[in-house]
Design a protein around this motif. Structure first.
Motif, PDB file in Angstrom:
ATOM      1  N   ASP A 222      24.542  13.004 -24.352  1.00 40.51           N
ATOM      2  CA  ASP A 222      23.427  13.741 -24.945  1.00 40.51           C
ATOM      3  C   ASP A 222      23.888  14.570 -26.135  1.00 40.51           C
ATOM      4  OD1 ASP A 222      21.796  12.684 -23.018  1.00 40.51           O
ATOM      5  OD2 ASP A 222      21.713  14.506 -21.790  1.00 40.51           O
ATOM      6  N   ALA A 223      25.043  15.208 -25.988  1.00 39.93           N
ATOM      7  CA  ALA A 223      25.558  16.063 -27.062  1.00 39.93           C
ATOM      8  C   ALA A 223      25.813  15.253 -28.330  1.00 39.93           C
ATOM      9  CB  ALA A 223      26.842  16.760 -26.610  1.00 39.93           C
ATOM     10  N   LEU A 224      26.458  14.096 -28.178  1.00 41.73           N
ATOM     11  CA  LEU A 224      26.765  13.264 -29.348  1.00 41.73           C
ATOM     12  C   LEU A 224      25.498  12.702 -29.966  1.00 41.73           C
ATOM     13  CD1 LEU A 224      28.880  12.009 -31.171  1.00 41.73           C
ATOM     14  CD2 LEU A 224      29.096  10.124 -29.540  1.00 41.73           C
ATOM     15  N   GLU A 225      24.535  12.316 -29.131  1.00 40.92           N
ATOM     16  CA  GLU A 225      23.291  11.777 -29.667  1.00 40.92           C
ATOM     17  C   GLU A 225      22.525  12.837 -30.458  1.00 40.92           C
ATOM     18  OE1 GLU A 225      20.162   9.399 -30.794  1.00 40.92           O
ATOM     19  OE2 GLU A 225      22.226   8.954 -30.203  1.00 40.92           O
ATOM     20  N   LYS A 226      22.537  14.086 -29.981  1.00 40.88           N
ATOM     21  CA  LYS A 226      21.875  15.159 -30.727  1.00 40.88           C
ATOM     22  C   LYS A 226      22.555  15.388 -32.068  1.00 40.88           C
ATOM     23  CE  LYS A 226      20.039  17.440 -26.627  1.00 40.88           C
ATOM     24  NZ  LYS A 226      20.171  18.567 -25.668  1.00 40.88           N
ATOM     25  N   THR A 227      23.880  15.275 -32.092  1.00 42.43           N
ATOM     26  CA  THR A 227      24.597  15.405 -33.355  1.00 42.43           C
ATOM     27  C   THR A 227      24.280  14.232 -34.272  1.00 42.43           C
ATOM     28  OG1 THR A 227      26.401  16.686 -32.387  1.00 42.43           O
ATOM     29  CG2 THR A 227      26.892  15.506 -34.418  1.00 42.43           C
ATOM     30  N   ASN A 228      24.189  13.021 -33.715  1.00 43.26           N
ATOM     31  CA  ASN A 228      23.789  11.858 -34.513  1.00 43.26           C
ATOM     32  C   ASN A 228      22.442  12.093 -35.179  1.00 43.26           C
ATOM     33  OD1 ASN A 228      26.075  10.381 -33.796  1.00 43.26           O
ATOM     34  ND2 ASN A 228      25.062   9.324 -32.099  1.00 43.26           N
ATOM     35  N   ARG A 229      21.493  12.580 -34.382  1.00 42.66           N
ATOM     36  CA  ARG A 229      20.145  12.805 -34.915  1.00 42.66           C
ATOM     37  C   ARG A 229      20.137  13.900 -35.976  1.00 42.66           C
ATOM     38  NH1 ARG A 229      15.426  11.767 -30.761  1.00 42.66           N
ATOM     39  NH2 ARG A 229      16.146   9.825 -29.827  1.00 42.66           N
ATOM     40  N   LYS A 230      20.950  14.930 -35.749  1.00 38.08           N
ATOM     41  CA  LYS A 230      21.047  16.015 -36.728  1.00 38.08           C
ATOM     42  C   LYS A 230      21.614  15.499 -38.044  1.00 38.08           C
ATOM     43  CE  LYS A 230      24.128  19.136 -35.810  1.00 38.08           C
ATOM     44  NZ  LYS A 230      24.793  20.261 -35.124  1.00 38.08           N
ATOM     45  N   PHE A 231      22.647  14.663 -37.954  1.00 41.07           N
ATOM     46  CA  PHE A 231      23.252  14.104 -39.171  1.00 41.07           C
ATOM     47  C   PHE A 231      22.248  13.227 -39.911  1.00 41.07           C
ATOM     48  CE2 PHE A 231      25.536  11.037 -41.695  1.00 41.07           C
ATOM     49  CZ  PHE A 231      26.559  11.789 -42.280  1.00 41.07           C
ATOM     50  N   ARG A 234      19.664  15.345 -41.745  1.00 41.19           N
ATOM     51  CA  ARG A 234      20.218  16.000 -42.936  1.00 41.19           C
ATOM     52  C   ARG A 234      20.528  14.990 -44.040  1.00 41.19           C
ATOM     53  NH1 ARG A 234      24.339  20.346 -39.945  1.00 41.19           N
ATOM     54  NH2 ARG A 234      22.673  21.670 -39.096  1.00 41.19           N
ATOM     55  N   LYS A 265      20.848  22.001 -43.931  1.00 44.01           N
ATOM     56  CA  LYS A 265      21.359  22.726 -42.775  1.00 44.01           C
ATOM     57  C   LYS A 265      20.522  23.968 -42.471  1.00 44.01           C
ATOM     58  CE  LYS A 265      25.876  23.257 -42.620  1.00 44.01           C
ATOM     59  NZ  LYS A 265      27.272  23.476 -43.094  1.00 44.01           N
TER      60      LYS A 265
END
Length: 267
Positions: A222-231, A234, A265
């Motif tokens: 979940d943590a990595l997927e949220k970072t993927n979506r954030k990237f 942006r 950001k």
């Protein structure tokens, strides 16, 4: 004359019966449904599962309900195919999972005590071994994505007590793996590295980070997927702003792109 579909139902049982009737109609009369096999459905089921995952991450309850229905259809479809070969039917499938749940919850349906989540998990793994599993890790699917698989392996090992006692021990392992990787492969010059060994050390580092995440109740997937979506969000902002200003990303300097990236950001 067209078949009349079963009417809407008011209870879970009759709604499930309605789905079974519709499945029978489709399997008997629809050219597409008649052609399907477990093998042809497999990749579609995987796709539906990922769509459900997306809906859960989005917190979209309407989509979650819809995707649950799609997956339910697939489960009924597999059971219908199984009944055609006399291997199993939906009744056997449902009784099977009910029996398994009863057997694996003796603290509910028998006199075993389990006062917390860890005791429940420990009993679960012991029961699975009694049922014939040759290894605690035997229930981890080989085809799971590596990140998810690492989490499940660690959870399974923890279930029988093979685990670190304190999270600071796990963090020390993370730092140890990081230092090993840095010392050997963070080279400043153009010297060649042993790619196979580097890959192994990097895998050790990732595994230790996933282990630490478990200790602090973070789901690494979940943590990595949220970072993927954030990237993605942006980067798409960067693309949009570049286009609005008549710029081409390929022609921009990193400093120029950073201007829009830093704006993104703040959103």
């Amino acid at each position: 004359m067209p078949l009349l579909p079963p009417p809407s139902a008011n209870t879970a049982a009759t709604a499930f019966e309605r789905l079974l009737h519709i499945m029978d109609d489709l399997r008997t009369n629809c050219p597409w449904d008649m052609k399907q096999t477990m093998q042809t459905l497999r990749h579609l089921t995987i796709e539906e599962t990922y769509e459900l995952s997306d809906a859960i991450l989005d917190g979209d309850m309407t989509e979650i309900k819809k995707e649950l229905g799609d997956i339910m259809l697939h489960l009924v479809f597999y059971a219908r195919i199984g009944s055609e070969t006399n291997d199993f039917d939906i009744t056997a499938v449902l009784n099977g999972i009910c029996d398994k749940l009863i057997n694996r919850h003796p603290h509910i349906y028998s006199d075993t005590e389990a006062n917390n989540e860890e005791e429940v998990k420990r009993n679960w793994e012991k029961i699975k071994l009694k049922e014939g599993n040759k290894s605690v890790l035997g229930g981890v699917p080989a085809s799971l994505p590596a990140l998810v698989k690492a989490s499940r392996i660690q959870e399974k090992a923890r279930g029988i007590g093979f685990d670190w006692e304190h999270k600071h021990q796990v963090w020390e392992k993370v730092e140890e793996e990081m230092q090993e990787f840095r010392n050997e492969f963070n080279v400043e010059d153009a010297a060649e590295i042993d790619l196979e060994r580097a890959e192994g050390e990097f895998g050790d580092l990732l595994f230790s980070l996933i282990n630490y995440a478990r200790f602090i109740n973070i789901n690494p997937e979940d943590a990595l997927e949220k970072t993927n979506r954030k990237f993605i969000k942006r980067f798409q902002y960067l693309e949009q702003k570049a286009s609005e200003n008549g710029l081409n990303l390929q022609d921009m300097t990193l400093a120029e792109m950073d201007v829009f990236w830093n704006e993104a950001k703040k959103i």
